[in-house]
Each structure stands twice: as structure tokens, then as C-alpha cells.
Design an enzyme around this catalytic site. Structure first.
Site, short mmCIF file in Angstrom:
data_model
loop_
_atom_site.label_atom_id
_atom_site.label_comp_id
_atom_site.label_asym_id
_atom_site.label_seq_id
_atom_site.Cartn_x
_atom_site.Cartn_y
_atom_site.Cartn_z
N HIS A 65 0.87 -1.11 0.11
CA HIS A 65 0.16 0.08 0.01
C HIS A 65 0.72 1.45 0.00
CE1 HIS A 65 -3.45 -2.45 0.91
NE2 HIS A 65 -2.73 -3.20 2.09
O1 RIB Z 1 -5.13 -0.43 4.68
C1 RIB Z 1 -4.00 -0.43 4.51
C2 RIB Z 1 -3.26 0.83 5.22
O2 RIB Z 1 -3.66 0.37 6.68
C3 RIB Z 1 -1.96 0.98 4.89
O3 RIB Z 1 -1.35 2.13 5.18
C4 RIB Z 1 -1.27 -0.09 6.15
O4 RIB Z 1 0.00 0.24 6.52
C5 RIB Z 1 -2.24 0.29 6.99
O5 RIB Z 1 -2.05 1.65 7.86
#
Ligand code: RIB
Ligand code: CA
Length: 325
Positions: free
Chosen positions: A241
């Protein structure tokens, strides 16, 4: 001229790779890193940021603890994904570099007021509590932000912590509402794009093949971090992500999307934290965000791998700057 940024983050293995990518890229000047509570509590995220900076040879970096709880409700964490430490998968030493005394919210405010208006980008990689609080405490900073590039939300992909909501927004929907409504230019990296960059076996092998400590640690983090999503989605690898936020700064042409209106659901228990993105423009509401939907995944991993390869070499380890106090 390097783009000046503040990273607000809740490490988290994916946050860690985003921080390393930023620190490895001369196109970016990281003014400071503020710790958010999210994947794990604040007491761990602030320590994890310092571990990551020391891994990158950047013990000179200013690290600031932010808020320990969301603007409303109580903290929801994700140890089930990231492990008890938040950085399971590699064993890094306890940090030696200091945590700054200034609160993360005040660092955001002071930096935006002290730097020329329109020159500082805020990159949020976790729940947006610190930025939401800063905008509430100092509304004048909204007009001084160059842009906010955030990881959060989802539309066609739905949610990952509830059927409707992505984790970063779900943990603090009030802060997200403030940020999306503050008027600063927003670039949003939702699950719709991050689910297209998967940490496949081949991509993790490329990190390990770097033959550096950073490459080995990155591979260990991802092998741990991806297991939950591999089981959930049945894929080879899991979504990576947060580094998309930094990669967008470096190579925006890797990405494509559409300006549209994005509002946050706050009322319903069923859809709390949902990002209601008006992709088809049916609402007539102002288009307050660039919603990124597609990415050149191979190009993203080539960039990430190439930049991680530069960390740990003698020419990239910076000597701690003397801080005048
Ligand atoms: O949903 C994914 C996000 O939530 C990313 O930033 C991961 O690190 C968590 O913080
Ligand atoms: Ca994160």
C-alpha cells in the site's frame, strides 16, 4: 529542486518501505517524520520510525510522536497483519537516535508556517489524526499546503477492515473528513490501486538479491506482512500500500486516475469510514481529490528496488547533522 515533504506514518512494514523509498530518493527532502497511532500503538510506531531511519543511515532525521488516539472513538490497531511489534519479519536493534520533544501536530503546524507557502507536501500513510488535529488547531495552514498525498480509502475494491471501509480511514473518519474538506490539493491512493501492486515471490526475491541489509530486511518484512492478505485474497503476494504515495511523487506517470468528489461516511455503523467517491460525477459535489485507480506495477517495483539498492552504501549514509538547540 527537491520536493519538501512531511511523512505522517504508522509503521507497519509497508510504511517502512515507503519511508526507505523517500530517504533513498534525492528528488525528495524529508523535513521530518511524524508518528501516527494505527497499525500498532503510538509507543511502537514512533520507535519503529526511528529503527527505519537508522536502517537507512539517517539518524539525523527529526522524528516526532503525534496523537495516541483518533479524534473520536478509540484506537483500532492491526497486529493481526503487522505483528505485535508492527515490524515483524525482521529483527532490528532498539533505536539510539532521539525522539524529538515537539509534538507531531505542532511540528506539522510550525513547519507549514515557517516554510514558504505552497512548498511543503504532506504524505499520510496511516490514520490522518495528526493532520486533522493540525488543521483544527491552525486552520491557516490549509492554504499553505502544496498537496496532500495519502494512502487510504477505496471504492470498486470496497474495504479491508469492514466490507465498506479501508483501515486508515476507518480508524479516524473524523480526521479524514477534515482533510478531504480542507481545500488543499489531494491525491488519494486507495485500495483500488494498491491492490494492483502485489509482493509476488519474484519481486521479493529481487529485494533479497540486492545482497544488502536493507534488501534482506525488506524481504523479511514483506514475507511476514503479505501472509495475511495472501490467505485472504488467494493471490501470489499481498498488496503493497504505502510506498505508492512516495512513488507517485517520484514518477506520477506510473499512475492514472480521475478528479472526483470524495466524502467520508461518519454516521452509519455499517459503513463508518467508507470513502464515497463520485467516480461518475453524478452528485455535482466539488471534485476535491485525484482518485488514483491504475498503476504500472512492474514500473513501481522497478523504481522501489532500484532505490532500495542505494541504501546502506557508504555514499548514501549521511553523517548526523549537528542540531543547533
Ligand atoms: O489499509 C492499508 C493501510 O492501513 C496501510 O497504510 C497500512 O500500513 C495500514 O496503515
Ligand atoms: Ca500505514
Amino acid at each position: 529542486m527537491a520536493e519538501k515533504i512531511i511523512i505522517d506514518t504508522d509503521p507497519g512494514q509497508d510504511d517502512a518501505l515507503a519511508i526507505l523509498l523517500a530517504l533513498a530518493s534525492p528528488e525528495i527532502e524529508v523535513l521530518g517524520i511524524t508518528a501516527a497511532a494505527g497499525n500498532v500503538p503510538l509507543s511502537l510506531t514512533e520507535k519503529n520510525i526511528r529503527k527505519i531511519c537508522e536502517l537507512a543511515g539517517r539518524s539525523d532525521m527529526g522524528v516526532y510522536a503525534g496523537c495516541s488516539q483518533p479524534m473520536s472513538g478509540t484506537l483500532v490497531t492491526a497486529e493481526y497483519v503487522h505483528g505485535a511489534s508492527g515490524l515483524d519479519g525482521a529483527d532490528l536493534p532498539e533505536p539510539v537516535m532521539p525522539l524529538q520533544a515537539m509534538h507531531g501536530v505542532d511540528f506539522i503546524i510550525e513547519t507549514l508556517r515557517n516554510e514558504p507557502s505552497g512548498t511543503v507536501t504532506i504524505c499520510t500513510l496511516g490514520p490522518m489524526t495528526n493532520l486533522g488535529k493540525a488543521l483544527t488547531k491552525a486552520p491557516d495552514i490549509a492554504g499553505r499546503i502544496r498537496r496532500v498525498v495519502l494512502m487510504g480509502g477505496g471504492l470498486f475494491e470496497g474495504g479491508n477492515v469492514t466490507p465498506a471501509a479501508e483501515f486508515n480511514i476507518y480508524v479516524d473518519p473524523q480526521a479524514a473528513t477534515i482533510v478531504f474538506g480542507c481545500g488543499a490539493p489531494i491525491v488519494m491512493m486507495p485500495l483500488d490501486v494498491t491492490h494492483k501492486v502485489l509482493t509476488t515471490r519474484a519481486r521479493i526475491a529481487a529485494f533479497r538479491a540486492l545482497g544488502t541489509q536493507v534488501g534482506e530486511v525488506a524481504a523479511g518484512w514483506l514475507e511476514y506482512f503479505e501472509r495475511f492478505d495472501e490467505a485472504k485474497y488467494g493471490t501470489d503476494g499481498g498488496p503493497l500500500h504505502d510506498p505508492n504515495v512516495i512513488a507517485y511523487l517520484l514518477k506520477p506517470d506510473l499512475y492514472s486516475g480521475r478528479h472526483c468528489n470524495v466524502e467520508i461516511e461518519m454516521e452509519s455503523d455499517l459503513t463508518r469510514g467508507m470513502t464515497v467517491a463520485d467516480w461518475w460525477g453524478v452528485s455535482g459535489r466539488p471534485k476535491n481529490a485525484l482518485f488514483i485507480r491504475d498503476v504500472d506495477a512492474d514500473g513501481f517495483f522497478a523504481l522501489l528496488t532500484e532505490r532500495l539498492a542505494t541504501l546502506g552504501r557508504a555514499d548514501t549514509v549521511r553523517q548526523p547533522k549537528l542540531r543547533l538547540v
